[in-house]
Scaffold this motif. Structure first.
Motif: not given
Length: 244
Positions: A194-201, A167-169, A184-188
């Protein structure tokens, strides 16, 4: 509907926070232990006892009206040994859930809190689940751990017809001004868009550590702190995507 939190991590952090049970002292019969044993062996001496123990009997109320929990503790670790010689050892939890489908249908969500290691309990959870929510510490090697998980999931789909999708990472222990977190964020974002939630940390926050030490949920310990706001945002994202 209610939410069922099924604690399958023998460390029992969720149990310590949401129930009055001590994960170090809990009895086997209060956990999923006999549910696993019952599902793999129909001829045990203790079968009379286990036939009477329905999944519903393990479910406990919490301080939150709509949240129920199946507790766990160190004794659940023994399940890994008990299942080791069983042919269908990775699909036992799915068998249990299928058997208890009438009871479980009353819950809006069933959350499986799994151990971080790739144990038999973990594989059982992977095959029983519909969606995976993957927290990753914001460290340089986070991507390697995710790749290993995705390979394992792919194998489970091929070998055992697992239905779960990611669902999400999202990243945890995130520090905005720290290079390793941003790397780490840039790598993901680059490797798993398609699965990384860049708006959630989940940002690193002392209140989260304090709440853990007090065995409290962060929204009970400090409802207006940064950690609470991050987790509420995460919960809203899950609700939005699962549309329940």
């Amino acid at each position: 509907g209610d939410i069922l939190l099924c604690d399958l991590d023998p460390s029992g952090n969720a149990t310590a926070v949401f129930s009055d049970k001590d994960p170090d002292e809990i009895d086997r019969k209060e956990t999923m232990f006999y549910q696993f044993i019952q599902a793999v062996n129909e001829n045990l001496v203790d079968m009379d006892f286990m036939q009477k123990q329905k999944l519903e009997e393990l479910v406990l109320p919490t301080a939150r009206k709509r949240l129920k929990i199946i507790p766990t503790g160190l004794v659940l670790e023994e399940v890994n040994l008990e299942l080791a010689s069983y042919r269908h050892r990775v699909s036992v939890l799915k068998k249990i859930f299928d058997r208890e489908s009438d009871y479980l249908s009353r819950f809006r969500y069933i959350i499986l809190d799994t151990p971080p290691s790739m144990s038999l309990i973990f594989f059982n959870s992977l095959i029983a689940a519909q969606h995976l929510l993957v927290p990753l510490q914001a460290k340089k090697l986070a991507l390697l751990g995710l790749k290993s998980l995705l390979k394992t999931l792919s194998k489970c789909k091929k070998l055992y017809n697992a239905e779960a999708d990611v669902l999400g990472v999202f990243l945890t222990f995130f520090e905005t001004n720290v290079n390793t977190s941003n790397a780490a964020r840039e790598s993901m974002m680059l490797n798993c868009p398609n699965i990384f939630w860049d708006d959630i940390a989940i940002r690193k926050n002392i209140s989260l550590d304090e709440a853990h030490g007090e065995a409290q949920a962060i929204i009970d310990y400090k409802p207006n702190c940064q950690g609470s706001k991050d987790y509420i945002k995460l919960a809203n994202k899950v609700l939005e995507l699962t549309n329940k």
